[in-house]
Scaffold this active site. Structure first.
Site, short mmCIF file in Angstrom:
data_model
loop_
_atom_site.label_atom_id
_atom_site.label_comp_id
_atom_site.label_asym_id
_atom_site.label_seq_id
_atom_site.Cartn_x
_atom_site.Cartn_y
_atom_site.Cartn_z
N GLN A 1 -14.10 12.12 13.25
CA GLN A 1 -14.67 12.40 11.76
C GLN A 1 -15.35 13.89 12.04
O GLN A 1 -15.49 14.42 10.94
CB GLN A 1 -15.69 11.62 11.19
CG GLN A 1 -15.16 10.06 11.17
CD GLN A 1 -16.23 9.12 10.46
OE1 GLN A 1 -17.09 8.51 11.37
NE2 GLN A 1 -16.11 9.00 9.29
N GLY B 1 -22.93 5.36 10.43
CA GLY B 1 -22.14 5.35 11.58
C GLY B 1 -21.59 6.69 11.41
O GLY B 1 -21.43 7.27 10.25
N HIS C 1 -12.12 3.99 13.81
CA HIS C 1 -11.90 5.55 13.74
C HIS C 1 -11.30 6.15 14.64
O HIS C 1 -10.44 7.10 14.91
CB HIS C 1 -13.18 6.23 13.56
CG HIS C 1 -13.58 6.24 11.96
ND1 HIS C 1 -12.62 6.93 10.79
CD2 HIS C 1 -14.71 5.91 11.29
CE1 HIS C 1 -13.09 6.81 9.85
NE2 HIS C 1 -14.47 6.27 9.90
N HIS D 1 -15.99 -0.73 12.26
CA HIS D 1 -15.63 0.33 11.56
C HIS D 1 -15.29 1.66 12.46
O HIS D 1 -14.41 2.53 12.15
CB HIS D 1 -16.46 0.81 10.38
CG HIS D 1 -16.20 1.95 9.17
ND1 HIS D 1 -15.70 1.41 8.10
CD2 HIS D 1 -16.32 3.17 9.57
CE1 HIS D 1 -15.49 2.74 7.56
NE2 HIS D 1 -15.81 3.82 8.47
N GLU D 2 -16.24 1.89 13.18
CA GLU D 2 -16.25 3.14 13.98
C GLU D 2 -15.20 3.04 15.19
O GLU D 2 -14.55 4.28 15.40
CB GLU D 2 -17.55 3.38 14.69
CG GLU D 2 -18.84 3.55 13.72
CD GLU D 2 -18.77 4.58 12.53
OE1 GLU D 2 -19.36 4.32 11.30
OE2 GLU D 2 -17.77 5.51 12.73
N CYS E 1 -16.78 5.09 3.67
CA CYS E 1 -16.57 5.87 4.62
C CYS E 1 -16.86 7.42 4.47
O CYS E 1 -16.41 7.84 3.34
CB CYS E 1 -15.02 5.98 4.92
SG CYS E 1 -14.59 6.84 6.53
N LEU E 2 -17.33 7.93 5.20
CA LEU E 2 -17.89 9.39 5.04
C LEU E 2 -16.76 10.49 4.91
O LEU E 2 -16.73 11.75 4.59
CB LEU E 2 -18.93 9.84 5.98
CG LEU E 2 -20.02 9.08 6.20
CD1 LEU E 2 -21.07 9.47 7.49
CD2 LEU E 2 -20.92 9.35 4.81
O1 K2U Z 1 -17.73 5.96 9.61
C1 K2U Z 1 -18.15 6.43 8.50
O2 K2U Z 1 -17.53 6.92 7.72
C2 K2U Z 1 -19.63 5.89 8.37
C3 K2U Z 1 -19.62 4.70 7.73
C4 K2U Z 1 -19.90 3.43 8.48
C5 K2U Z 1 -20.06 1.98 7.80
C6 K2U Z 1 -19.10 1.72 6.99
C7 K2U Z 1 -18.80 0.46 6.25
C8 K2U Z 1 -19.66 -0.58 6.97
C9 K2U Z 1 -20.58 0.01 7.58
C10 K2U Z 1 -20.68 1.14 8.20
C11 K2U Z 1 -20.32 4.40 6.05
O3 K2U Z 1 -19.77 5.05 4.94
S1 K2U Z 1 -21.96 5.25 6.38
C12 K2U Z 1 -22.47 5.21 4.57
C13 K2U Z 1 -23.08 3.74 4.35
C14 K2U Z 1 -24.53 3.73 4.37
C15 K2U Z 1 -24.95 2.49 3.93
C16 K2U Z 1 -24.39 1.54 4.14
C17 K2U Z 1 -22.91 1.28 4.14
C18 K2U Z 1 -22.23 2.57 4.46
ZN ZN Z 2 -15.60 5.89 8.18
#
Ligand code: K2U
Ligand code: ZN
Length: 169
Positions: free
Chosen positions: A51, A46, A140, A136-137, A94-95
């Site tokens: 971001q 996501g 943000h 989560h998105e 979270c990225l």
């Molecule tokens: O928005 C972001 O920072 C990307 C997030 C999205 C996300 C976070 C928590 C739960 C679901 C989605 C992630 O950091 S993307 C990295 C990732 C990859 C595989 C599984 C979970 C998180």
């Molecule tokens: Zn995030």
């Protein structure tokens, strides 16, 4: 398409509220494509406009497994319309807060509406990982981070490490 730099905490853009998209332009579509390319490159499942420093209510997601075909969602002005009383626990990352994960409790499913890139309103029910990801998105877009949903103790531990890392970078 272009891979954009991902903003990292404590960048203040991650605490601002994104603006709704009033008119869907070619620039909007380009931004969504850049966000998708940036998400896949990270890699992540996501990414939200803030971001990449874009304070627009845009999100992209792809929660498909590696052994499945890509299932890219590109959402404009997403809004949650209903959420379940039932909750689900998931370890989130979270990225924009690299290297720090924590378990977060969220509604198990949500119903949401959004505009697609054609400007048509869509309404879906998201469950499982997609439900956690879209919440989560959308967080943000409102300047909310997953660490805001965990205990103050755990948040302070992560935040102290984040500030130390930002001073060292
Ligand atoms: O928005 C972001 O920072 C990307 C997030 C999205 C996300 C976070 C928590 C739960 C679901 C989605 C992630 O950091 S993307 C990295 C990732 C990859 C595989 C599984 C979970 C998180
Ligand atoms: Zn995030």
């Amino acid at each position: 398409m272009a891979i954009k730099p991902i903003q990292i905490v404590p960048d203040p853009v991650l605490r601002k509220i994104a603006e709704p998209v009033e008119i869907i332009t070619d620039e909007t579509k380009q931004m969504l494509d850049d966000m998708a390319q940036t998400m896949y490159d990270a890699p992540g499942i996501g990414l939200a406009g803030p971001q990449i420093g874009a304070l627009k209510r845009l999100i992209v997601m792809d929660c498909s497994r590696d052994d499945e075909a890509d299932e890219l969602w590109q959402m404009i002005n997403p809004e949650i319309t209903h959420f379940s009383e039932e909750t689900a626990l998931l370890e989130e990352g979270c990225l924009s807060i690299p290297g720090h994960n924590a378990e977060v409790t969220r509604p198990a499913w949500v119903e949401l509406r959004f505009l697609d890139i054609k400007g048509e309103e869509q309404q879906i029910k998201a469950e499982g990982l997609l439900a956690a990801c879209v919440q989560h998105e959308i967080d943000h877009l409102n300047g909310v981070l997953f660490i805001d949903h965990i205990s103050k103790l755990k948040r302070n531990i992560i935040w102290r490490k984040v500030l130390k890392e930002s001073r060292q970078s």
